[in-house]
Design an enzyme around this catalytic site. Structure first.
Site, PDB file in Angstrom:
ATOM      1  N   ALA A  13      39.491  45.269  26.214  1.00  0.00           N
ATOM      2  CA  ALA A  13      39.581  45.645  27.634  1.00  0.00           C
ATOM      3  C   ALA A  13      40.963  46.176  28.038  1.00  0.00           C
ATOM      4  CB  ALA A  13      39.203  44.434  28.483  1.00  0.00           C
ATOM      5  N   ARG A  24      42.312  60.443  30.123  1.00  0.00           N
ATOM      6  CA  ARG A  24      41.766  61.206  31.256  1.00  0.00           C
ATOM      7  C   ARG A  24      42.850  62.025  31.936  1.00  0.00           C
ATOM      8  NH1 ARG A  24      39.410  56.334  33.377  1.00  0.00           N
ATOM      9  NH2 ARG A  24      37.848  56.052  31.777  1.00  0.00           N
ATOM     10  N   SER A  43      36.082  47.666  22.517  1.00  0.00           N
ATOM     11  CA  SER A  43      35.520  47.721  23.877  1.00  0.00           C
ATOM     12  C   SER A  43      34.249  46.885  24.000  1.00  0.00           C
ATOM     13  CB  SER A  43      35.251  49.175  24.283  1.00  0.00           C
ATOM     14  OG  SER A  43      36.463  49.867  24.393  1.00  0.00           O
ATOM     15  N   CYS A  47      32.539  38.627  27.655  1.00  0.00           N
ATOM     16  CA  CYS A  47      31.828  37.907  28.730  1.00  0.00           C
ATOM     17  C   CYS A  47      30.335  37.801  28.421  1.00  0.00           C
ATOM     18  CB  CYS A  47      32.023  38.627  30.062  1.00  0.00           C
ATOM     19  SG  CYS A  47      33.707  39.204  30.324  1.00  0.00           S
ATOM     20  N   VAL A  84      48.464  45.533  13.690  1.00  0.00           N
ATOM     21  CA  VAL A  84      49.895  45.771  13.868  1.00  0.00           C
ATOM     22  C   VAL A  84      50.618  44.485  13.471  1.00  0.00           C
ATOM     23  CG1 VAL A  84      51.724  46.299  15.516  1.00  0.00           C
ATOM     24  CG2 VAL A  84      49.532  47.519  15.632  1.00  0.00           C
ATOM     25  N   ASP A 290      44.838  39.657  28.683  1.00  0.00           N
ATOM     26  CA  ASP A 290      45.045  38.212  28.537  1.00  0.00           C
ATOM     27  C   ASP A 290      46.428  37.839  28.006  1.00  0.00           C
ATOM     28  OD1 ASP A 290      42.436  37.988  29.317  1.00  0.00           O
ATOM     29  OD2 ASP A 290      41.694  37.124  27.436  1.00  0.00           O
ATOM     30  N   TYR A 433      22.941  39.261  58.112  1.00  0.00           N
ATOM     31  CA  TYR A 433      21.992  38.132  58.186  1.00  0.00           C
ATOM     32  C   TYR A 433      20.563  38.634  58.254  1.00  0.00           C
ATOM     33  CZ  TYR A 433      18.685  35.019  60.376  1.00  0.00           C
ATOM     34  OH  TYR A 433      17.541  34.336  60.639  1.00  0.00           O
ATOM     35  N   TRP A 441      23.793  31.359  60.452  1.00  0.00           N
ATOM     36  CA  TRP A 441      25.208  31.160  60.110  1.00  0.00           C
ATOM     37  C   TRP A 441      25.274  31.114  58.586  1.00  0.00           C
ATOM     38  CZ3 TRP A 441      29.701  30.587  63.031  1.00  0.00           C
ATOM     39  CH2 TRP A 441      29.534  30.562  64.409  1.00  0.00           C
TER      40      TRP A 441
END
Ligand SMILES: Cc1cc2nc3c(=O)[nH]c(=O)nc-3n(C[C@H](O)[C@H](O)[C@H](O)COP(=O)(O)OP(=O)(O)OC[C@H]3O[C@@H](n4cnc5c(N)ncnc54)[C@H](O)[C@@H]3O)c2cc1C
Length: 456
Positions: A13, A24, A43, A47, A84, A290, A433, A441
């Site tokens: 990521a 880009r 990539s 998760c 690396v 991370d 709502y 509420w």
């Protein structure tokens, strides 16, 4: 004029968001981009690993957002199974090792991105390296665990998950879904220590209600192994739990080995220190994901929060800045959501312990409500807890436990925290709502109303 050279360490990521954004915004004539990934996948969605392990997703390739070939055809020279091994800031070069042949070469850079991620914590206990003890961080780890669970489905059905954080609990659900008997071993009094204990207790009740055994205040002392070197039991004090498979969910720490050895500044939390532009102590070396620490907007302190959502945003910021733009990562407010079977759990801002540590005087308010109008089919209980600054009523944090429709309500409260709103302002919010979606509420508004009454 030859192209400038951008090297990227880490193919997930943080690293690949930076590489893709830079691509880009620049042509290959302007910027050559080379990325190194030591593993077999790029990539990938870590998760999604619990859903692969649990069988909701059957093909690991479905968890890959962009393949190595796609990156290459996009103009990024991505080298897989390439590690690396060292960064030499003086020489402006890295040492790169082919994982299969061991051959090493030197690659020069003008700019460097460190996206080395995090390392799962592996306790130094007897037997922790036994076959059948899994840490789960990369897609490769997830595939190995899934394959083992499938291959041993006729053998010892019991699986022990060590650690009751969100990754441990998501994997416990996955294994439960596979029909395994699951025990979660948690050292604290409640699972999900990112929640307050009263909200963690709701999660504990929910997990036990699913038929998962949850041991709290329990510390693993050792893993017993059989003659083949496979785990056969987990030892907790004088208790022994027989199992052929153990999953470690004990959290992660930033992987800063390369950065530290190169002399790049590490922050007080153990993550790489960066500016808001994601530059490290060397202005031409950038970091994302991370492996970095970032600014918490409520506590005003540096934090390490290992989440994909931050890694992607930080990588984008790096990709813009490395190509002459000016972007900043604005920090975090500690928002996280998870789901364990049909229970949804969410948090944002500071919990009570964090608010105390940050020096706030605060009030707390907890309300019970329903996810939809009480009469509408599918309406389920939902508990919302709010932490607000005493006197000002500024929202400092919130936690939600419920079923369908509970977790993403946290985004309203996260947005309110981001904008320094008070609970009084929140209770005026014009939220949608209709009976299928909320009571008149919304629980978020009810919690704010209750907190407003308590916040003096
Ligand atoms: C089971 C699980 C569930 C998760 N669920 C969520 C969720 O629901 N929501 C959320 O926001 N986040 C979630 N996360 C966290 C999220 O996956 C991570 O925050 C994200 O992957 C971080 O991306 P990264 O690029 O910083 O690090 P990583 O994804 O760890 O990638 C780092 C890469 O760098 C490579 N690397 C490291 N060192 C070197 C080196 N020296 N040379 C070459 N390559 C190297 C590694 O092999 C790795 O592929 C989850 C994580 C796990 C494990």
């Amino acid at each position: 004029m030859s192209a400038r050279r951008l090297l990227v360490i880490g193919g997930d990521a943080g690293g690949m968001s930076a590489a893709s954004q830079a691509r880009r915004r620049s042509t290959p004539d302007e910027l050559e981009i080379v990325a190194f990934e030591r593993g077999d996948y790029t990539s990938f969605s870590a998760c999604g690993i619990p859903y692969l392990v649990g069988g909701l997703v059957s093909d690991p390739d479905d968890l890959i957002a962009r393949t190595a070939e796609e990156h290459r055809s996009n103009g990024i020279d991505l080298r897989m199974r390439t590690e690396v091994a060292a960064i030499d800031l003086g020489a402006r070069a890295v040492t790169v090792r082919d994982v299969d042949s061991g051959r090493e070469v030197t690659e020069p850079f003008d700019d460097l991105v460190i996206g080395t991620g995090a390392t799962p914590f592996r306790p130094p206990l007897p037997g922790v390296d036994a076959h059948g003890v899994y840490g789960v961080q990369t897609l490769g780890d997830g595939v190995r665990l899934r394959d083992d669970i499938v291959a041993t489905s006729d053998a010892n059905g019991h699986v022990v998950v060590v650690g009751g954080g969100y990754i441990g609990l998501e994997l416990a659900e996955a294994l439960h879904r596979r029909g395994r008997e699951v025990t979660v071993v948690e050292a604290g009094a409640q699972p999900m220590h990112t929640l307050d204990p009263d909200m963690g207790a709701l999660v504990a009740e929910a997990i036990r209600g699913l038929g998962i055994t949850l041991l709290t205040d329990a510390r693993v002392d050792a893993f017993e192994t059989d003659a083949d070197g496979r785990v056969r039991a987990v030892v907790i004090g004088d208790r022994t739990i027989a199992t052929g498979t153990v999953v470690l969910g004990l959290g992660v720490k930033p992987n800063v080995t390369l950065a530290r050895a190169a002399g790049i500044a590490i922050g007080p939390t153990g993550g790489i220190a960066t500016s808001a532009r994601m530059a490290t102590s060397d202005p031409r070396v950038w970091a994302a994901g991370d492996c970095v620490e970032c600014h918490h907007r409520v506590s005003n302190r540096p934090v390490v929060i290992a989440l994909g959502t931050h890694a992607n945003k930080q990588g984008r910021v790096v990709g813009i800045n490395v190509t002459g733009g000016d972007a900043a990562f604005a920090g975090v407010v500690g928002t996280a959501v998870t789901k364990i079977c049909d229970y949804e759990v969410a948090r944002t801002g500071l919990n009570e312990r964090e608010a105390r540590d940050a020096g706030f005087d605060f009030t707390t308010s907890t309300i019970e409500a329903t996810s939809r109008a009480g009469y509408y089919p599918g309406s389920r209980p939902i508990t919302v807890k709010v932490v607000a600054e005493r006197g000002t009523g500024r929202l400092l944090g919130a936690q939600i436990v419920g079923r369908e429709g509970a977790a993403k309500r946290i985004d309203v409260l996260a947005t309110a925290i981001w904008n320094d709103m008070t609970v009084e302002e929140i209770l005026q919010l014009d939220l949608g709502y209709a009976p299928p979606f909320s009571p008149v509420w919304d629980p978020v508004l009810t919690a704010a109303r209750q907190s407003n009454a308590n916040s003096d």
